[in-house]
Design an enzyme around this catalytic site. Structure first.
Site, PDB file in Angstrom:
ATOM      1  N   HIS A  37       2.264  25.800  -1.097  1.00 38.29           N
ATOM      2  CA  HIS A  37       1.113  24.905  -1.204  1.00 38.29           C
ATOM      3  C   HIS A  37       0.928  24.615  -2.682  1.00 38.29           C
ATOM      4  O   HIS A  37       1.082  25.509  -3.524  1.00 38.29           O
ATOM      5  CB  HIS A  37      -0.125  25.568  -0.595  1.00 38.29           C
ATOM      6  CG  HIS A  37      -1.382  24.751  -0.667  1.00 38.29           C
ATOM      7  ND1 HIS A  37      -1.395  23.379  -0.508  1.00 38.29           N
ATOM      8  CD2 HIS A  37      -2.674  25.102  -0.887  1.00 38.29           C
ATOM      9  CE1 HIS A  37      -2.645  22.935  -0.604  1.00 38.29           C
ATOM     10  NE2 HIS A  37      -3.429  23.960  -0.850  1.00 38.29           N
ATOM     11  N   SER A  72       0.438  35.684   6.586  1.00 41.75           N
ATOM     12  CA  SER A  72       0.906  34.742   7.590  1.00 41.75           C
ATOM     13  C   SER A  72       2.217  34.076   7.174  1.00 41.75           C
ATOM     14  O   SER A  72       3.218  34.153   7.882  1.00 41.75           O
ATOM     15  CB  SER A  72      -0.163  33.673   7.832  1.00 41.75           C
ATOM     16  OG  SER A  72       0.313  32.675   8.714  1.00 41.75           O
TER      17      SER A  72
END
Length: 325
Positions: A109, A28
């Site tokens: 992240h 993604s």
């Protein structure tokens, strides 16, 4: 609250264009970062195993594909965009051997860095560029001339040159078109995990299922329960996204607004907030991270069984009647 929002004029695209960037992963986020970087004229390659099904997809999009090991050896900046649960292993085996002083390690992240599953060596600049949206949105907004807001953080929070490089990377993927906020690895990681568990995923899906079950258990038709507890959520969420909570309330009926005020506090009371606090404590202490990684190390059988059970729940079967995959 004092904070600065960084836009296009605040970022120098040439900083990242002067680097060779390897994007490891083509899921993604990976596909969006790699394609947006390429369109921004950044020298980018994608790192994928030889047996990866994504290699053909990346190559057909005009991207150069190397193995993760070769990509990390070639690059100045390695952006790790593989799943959290396998990232430490990929880093240790494919990336770490090529990390030298003056190189850069990037993340979308902070999970593995914050919980010290990945400990970069001295002399390597570590930064994060975290789009606040899924990869397909990062890509679509970019192609339409817009962007998704991003968070930028540096492991060394005092390194302004490193921050400027992160800001440059964010500009290359479209983030500065929408706005970039500066944060740190701890804040991004812990708020992201909490938001997913307490509100966006765990909290929302739990509320949806509880509402659906309450109606069907009391004799109401499952289709009616589906419309009220699932279908109409997007209508409300879109209003909140566009107008905020007050704007949403202005757009619904007075009856619905009155129900909001009296029912919300009954359902989401102090006991729910206390349990949210427990979730946050588990995240802050690293217990959630350790449990998730241990689950995967053990083969993720419990996780997979729960996924299958949830996919076959009655609420999902009703959804298929209305075009849900």
């Amino acid at each position: 609250m004092d904070f600065k929002v960084y836009y296009n004029d605040d970022a120098d695209l040439n900083l990242i264009k002067q680097k060779k960037v390897a994007v490891l992963g083509f899921g993604s986020q990976g596909h969006a970062h790699a394609l947006n970087l390429k369109n921004s004229e950044v020298d980018v390659v994608v790192g994928l195993p030889l047996n990866s099904k994504s290699r053909e997809k990346a190559e057909s999009a005009g991207l150069k594909v190397l193995t993760p090991d070769a990509a990390a050896r070639w690059a100045d900046v390695v952006m790790l965009l593989v799943p959290d649960e396998v990232m430490a292993e990929v880093y240790e085996n494919q990336v770490a051997p090529h990390m030298e002083a003056g190189n850069f390690l990037a993340f979308a992240h902070g999970f593995n860095v914050h919980f010290k599953k990945i400990v970069p060596p001295e002399g390597v600049g570590v930064f994060m560029v975290a789009p606040k949206g899924p990869g397909h949105m990062v890509r679509r907004q970019f192609t339409e001339g817009a962007g998704v807001p991003c968070l930028v953080a540096c492991l060394n929070e005092n390194d302004q040159d490193l921050f400027q490089l992160g800001l440059s990377y964010a500009k290359a993927i479209g983030g500065t078109r929408a706005g970039v906020f500066q944060t740190n690895f701890k804040e991004e990681t812990e708020t992201d995990l909490f938001g997913e568990q307490a509100v966006l995923c765990g909290g929302l899906t739990g509320l949806i299922k509880a509402g659906f079950d309450t109606l069907t258990n009391n004799g109401y038709h499952p289709v009616m329960a589906y419309f009220e507890c699932v279908h109409e959520i997007k209508l409300i969420v879109d209003l909140i996204y566009e107008l905020g909570l007050s704007g949403m309330r202005h757009s619904i009926s007075n009856t619905a607004e009155y129900g909001d005020y009296i029912a919300g506090p009954k359902l989401i009371d102090e006991s729910v907030k206390a349990r949210m606090g427990e979730l946050l404590s588990d995240i802050q202490a690293g217990r959630f991270a350790d449990n998730w990684l241990a689950e995967n190390k053990a083969g993720a059988e419990k996780f997979k069984a729960t996924r299958e059970e949830e996919a076959n729940a009655p609420i999902e079967q009703i959804g298929k009647l209305f075009g849900m995959p």
